[in-house]
Design a protein around this motif. Structure first.
Motif, PDB file in Angstrom:
ATOM      1  N   GLU A  72      36.277  35.192  40.490  1.00 10.62           N
ATOM      2  CA  GLU A  72      37.463  34.659  41.164  1.00 10.62           C
ATOM      3  C   GLU A  72      38.551  35.720  41.332  1.00 10.62           C
ATOM      4  OE1 GLU A  72      37.301  31.635  42.324  1.00 10.62           O
ATOM      5  OE2 GLU A  72      35.361  31.286  41.369  1.00 10.62           O
ATOM      6  N   ASP A  73      38.629  36.664  40.388  1.00  9.29           N
ATOM      7  CA  ASP A  73      39.761  37.594  40.350  1.00  9.29           C
ATOM      8  C   ASP A  73      39.577  38.836  41.214  1.00  9.29           C
ATOM      9  OD1 ASP A  73      40.962  35.887  38.579  1.00  9.29           O
ATOM     10  OD2 ASP A  73      40.442  37.044  36.784  1.00  9.29           O
ATOM     11  N   TYR A  74      38.330  39.197  41.527  1.00  9.15           N
ATOM     12  CA  TYR A  74      38.080  40.449  42.244  1.00  9.15           C
ATOM     13  C   TYR A  74      37.433  40.190  43.601  1.00  9.15           C
ATOM     14  CZ  TYR A  74      39.146  42.712  37.809  1.00  9.15           C
ATOM     15  OH  TYR A  74      39.775  43.132  36.652  1.00  9.15           O
ATOM     16  N   ASN A  75      37.609  41.143  44.496  1.00  8.00           N
ATOM     17  CA  ASN A  75      37.144  40.985  45.872  1.00  8.00           C
ATOM     18  C   ASN A  75      35.644  41.171  46.038  1.00  8.00           C
ATOM     19  OD1 ASN A  75      39.796  40.611  46.685  1.00  8.00           O
ATOM     20  ND2 ASN A  75      40.103  42.791  47.127  1.00  8.00           N
ATOM     21  N   SER A  76      35.048  42.006  45.204  1.00  5.04           N
ATOM     22  CA  SER A  76      33.626  42.306  45.375  1.00  5.04           C
ATOM     23  C   SER A  76      32.968  42.600  44.040  1.00  5.04           C
ATOM     24  CB  SER A  76      33.425  43.485  46.338  1.00  5.04           C
ATOM     25  OG  SER A  76      34.155  44.618  45.907  1.00  5.04           O
ATOM     26  N   LEU A  77      31.649  42.517  44.052  1.00  3.16           N
ATOM     27  CA  LEU A  77      30.841  42.713  42.845  1.00  3.16           C
ATOM     28  C   LEU A  77      29.683  43.647  43.172  1.00  3.16           C
ATOM     29  CD1 LEU A  77      29.590  42.016  40.053  1.00  3.16           C
ATOM     30  CD2 LEU A  77      28.694  39.925  41.093  1.00  3.16           C
ATOM     31  N   TYR A  78      29.452  44.622  42.293  1.00  4.68           N
ATOM     32  CA  TYR A  78      28.361  45.582  42.464  1.00  4.68           C
ATOM     33  C   TYR A  78      27.444  45.528  41.242  1.00  4.68           C
ATOM     34  CZ  TYR A  78      31.284  47.795  46.069  1.00  4.68           C
ATOM     35  OH  TYR A  78      32.051  48.042  47.175  1.00  4.68           O
ATOM     36  N   VAL A  79      26.165  45.765  41.475  1.00  2.41           N
ATOM     37  CA  VAL A  79      25.227  46.071  40.392  1.00  2.41           C
ATOM     38  C   VAL A  79      24.902  47.548  40.512  1.00  2.41           C
ATOM     39  CG1 VAL A  79      22.962  45.655  39.377  1.00  2.41           C
ATOM     40  CG2 VAL A  79      24.236  43.753  40.396  1.00  2.41           C
ATOM     41  N   PHE A  80      24.961  48.250  39.386  1.00  6.87           N
ATOM     42  CA  PHE A  80      24.611  49.665  39.400  1.00  6.87           C
ATOM     43  C   PHE A  80      23.693  49.971  38.233  1.00  6.87           C
ATOM     44  CE2 PHE A  80      28.386  49.402  36.754  1.00  6.87           C
ATOM     45  CZ  PHE A  80      28.166  50.298  35.729  1.00  6.87           C
ATOM     46  N   THR A  81      22.954  51.042  38.383  1.00 11.19           N
ATOM     47  CA  THR A  81      22.079  51.517  37.316  1.00 11.19           C
ATOM     48  C   THR A  81      22.517  52.914  36.907  1.00 11.19           C
ATOM     49  OG1 THR A  81      19.771  51.866  36.656  1.00 11.19           O
ATOM     50  CG2 THR A  81      20.385  52.518  38.895  1.00 11.19           C
ATOM     51  N   PHE A  82      22.010  53.387  35.781  1.00 13.95           N
ATOM     52  CA  PHE A  82      22.435  54.686  35.272  1.00 13.95           C
ATOM     53  C   PHE A  82      21.256  55.419  34.669  1.00 13.95           C
ATOM     54  CE2 PHE A  82      23.534  51.184  32.425  1.00 13.95           C
ATOM     55  CZ  PHE A  82      22.808  51.487  31.286  1.00 13.95           C
ATOM     56  N   THR A 116      35.483  44.709  41.369  1.00 15.49           N
ATOM     57  CA  THR A 116      36.553  45.609  41.798  1.00 15.49           C
ATOM     58  C   THR A 116      37.290  45.075  43.017  1.00 15.49           C
ATOM     59  OG1 THR A 116      37.050  47.897  42.432  1.00 15.49           O
ATOM     60  CG2 THR A 116      35.009  46.947  43.279  1.00 15.49           C
ATOM     61  N   ASN A 117      38.512  45.551  43.170  1.00 17.78           N
ATOM     62  CA  ASN A 117      39.318  45.288  44.367  1.00 17.78           C
ATOM     63  C   ASN A 117      39.384  46.517  45.266  1.00 17.78           C
ATOM     64  OD1 ASN A 117      40.014  42.574  43.779  1.00 17.78           O
ATOM     65  ND2 ASN A 117      41.606  43.272  42.362  1.00 17.78           N
ATOM     66  N   LEU A 118      38.690  47.584  44.886  1.00 19.39           N
ATOM     67  CA  LEU A 118      38.703  48.804  45.686  1.00 19.39           C
ATOM     68  C   LEU A 118      37.925  48.613  46.984  1.00 19.39           C
ATOM     69  CD1 LEU A 118      38.036  51.482  42.916  1.00 19.39           C
ATOM     70  CD2 LEU A 118      40.195  51.097  44.123  1.00 19.39           C
ATOM     71  N   PRO A 119      38.292  49.331  48.036  1.00 16.49           N
ATOM     72  CA  PRO A 119      37.518  49.273  49.278  1.00 16.49           C
ATOM     73  C   PRO A 119      36.091  49.758  49.049  1.00 16.49           C
ATOM     74  CG  PRO A 119      39.645  50.345  49.631  1.00 16.49           C
ATOM     75  CD  PRO A 119      39.490  50.191  48.148  1.00 16.49           C
ATOM     76  N   LYS A 120      35.161  49.205  49.806  1.00 24.53           N
ATOM     77  CA  LYS A 120      33.749  49.557  49.666  1.00 24.53           C
ATOM     78  C   LYS A 120      33.523  51.060  49.803  1.00 24.53           C
ATOM     79  CE  LYS A 120      31.142  48.505  53.121  1.00 24.53           C
ATOM     80  NZ  LYS A 120      30.282  47.753  54.083  1.00 24.53           N
ATOM     81  N   GLU A 121      34.163  51.682  50.787  1.00 29.63           N
ATOM     82  CA  GLU A 121      33.957  53.100  51.036  1.00 29.63           C
ATOM     83  C   GLU A 121      34.370  53.949  49.837  1.00 29.63           C
ATOM     84  OE1 GLU A 121      34.132  50.776  54.580  1.00 29.63           O
ATOM     85  OE2 GLU A 121      35.629  51.042  52.983  1.00 29.63           O
ATOM     86  N   GLU A 122      35.428  53.547  49.153  1.00 29.24           N
ATOM     87  CA  GLU A 122      35.896  54.305  47.996  1.00 29.24           C
ATOM     88  C   GLU A 122      34.943  54.164  46.818  1.00 29.24           C
ATOM     89  OE1 GLU A 122      39.901  54.919  45.240  1.00 29.24           O
ATOM     90  OE2 GLU A 122      39.951  53.602  46.999  1.00 29.24           O
TER      91      GLU A 122
END
Length: 232
Positions: A35-45, A106-112
């Motif tokens: 609810e609080d953030y604009n987008s969600l990512y899954v990442f691996t490391f 995150t609320n950061l733009p996708k490109e960033e």
């Protein structure tokens, strides 16, 4: 007004490794982050280094939140199928939560976000069991990079050394590691002493979800189906 799926109570008493309160807290935090953030990512490391990752998290602290919790609990938090997902499309994210993966809200733009992940790279010393990226061989003769006090320690690492007039000397050629083979504890220690870094801590984006769309970044992962989701 329909009851929000995010408020649904989830029973997690079957799992024992961590307390029920911890799991329920993690579920609530993840659902609130949806609810609080604009987008969600899954990442691996790969070649995770806790200190370096902590520094990376601090850089994004004001705009983002990371979760590296239990994968099954994170799947439950988002929903593992279209019937129990808390927002449309989130069950697709759950399918990527296995192995060395984590969540980024995150609320950061996708490109960033894409730029930061692509640019993140931290060389470090390889650990025991890591695969050597090259062959390292030391030639017979003086090893002037080591002080005479280190000669007993080097011998304990399997190196054929001796002191010759206060200088550490190899009495024969010595192969520290072979390309493509796992590093022994001794090899990893010698590489560290030589200052040779064979590991690189990297982060890779797998997918992105937002209320408007869902996209996959890594090629070949689009074909993941419901059977790939871990069962709880």
């Amino acid at each position: 007004m329909p009851k929000s799926k995010r408020d649904r109570k989830v029973t997690l008493s079957k799992t024992r490794k961590k307390g029920r309160e911890y799991k329920e807290s993690l579920v609530n935090l993840i659902r609130q982050s949806v609810e609080d953030y604009n987008s969600l990512y899954v990442f691996t490391f790969e070649n995770m280094r806790n200190l370096k990752f902590k520094e990376f998290r601090e850089r994004l602290k004001s705009s983002s939140r990371f979760f590296l919790g239990t994968k099954k609990v994170m799947q439950v938090s988002l929903g593992r199928s279209a019937s129990d997902e808390i927002r449309p499309g989130l069950h697709k994210v759950s399918k990527f939560l296995h192995g060395d993966t984590a969540l980024l809200f995150t609320n950061l733009p996708k490109e960033e976000v894409v730029r930061m992940f692509n640019e993140f790279e931290e060389p470090d010393f390889a650990r025991t069991g890591s695969i050597a990226s090259e062959k390292v061989e030391l030639n017979e003769g003086p090893l002037e990079q080591f002080t005479h006090e280190m000669e007993p320690f080097l011998r304990k690492q399997g190196m054929p050394v001796r002191l010759n007039k206060g200088v550490v000397e190899l009495v024969s050629d010595f192969v520290v590691c072979e390309e493509g083979k796992p590093l022994s504890p001794e090899s990893a220690q010698i590489l560290r002493l030589l200052g040779i870094k064979m590991a690189t801590f990297r982060l890779h984006l797998l997918c992105r979800w937002s209320p408007e769309d869902f996209e996959v970044y890594e090629e070949g992962l689009e074909g993941i189906n419901d059977s790939d989701v871990e069962s709880a």
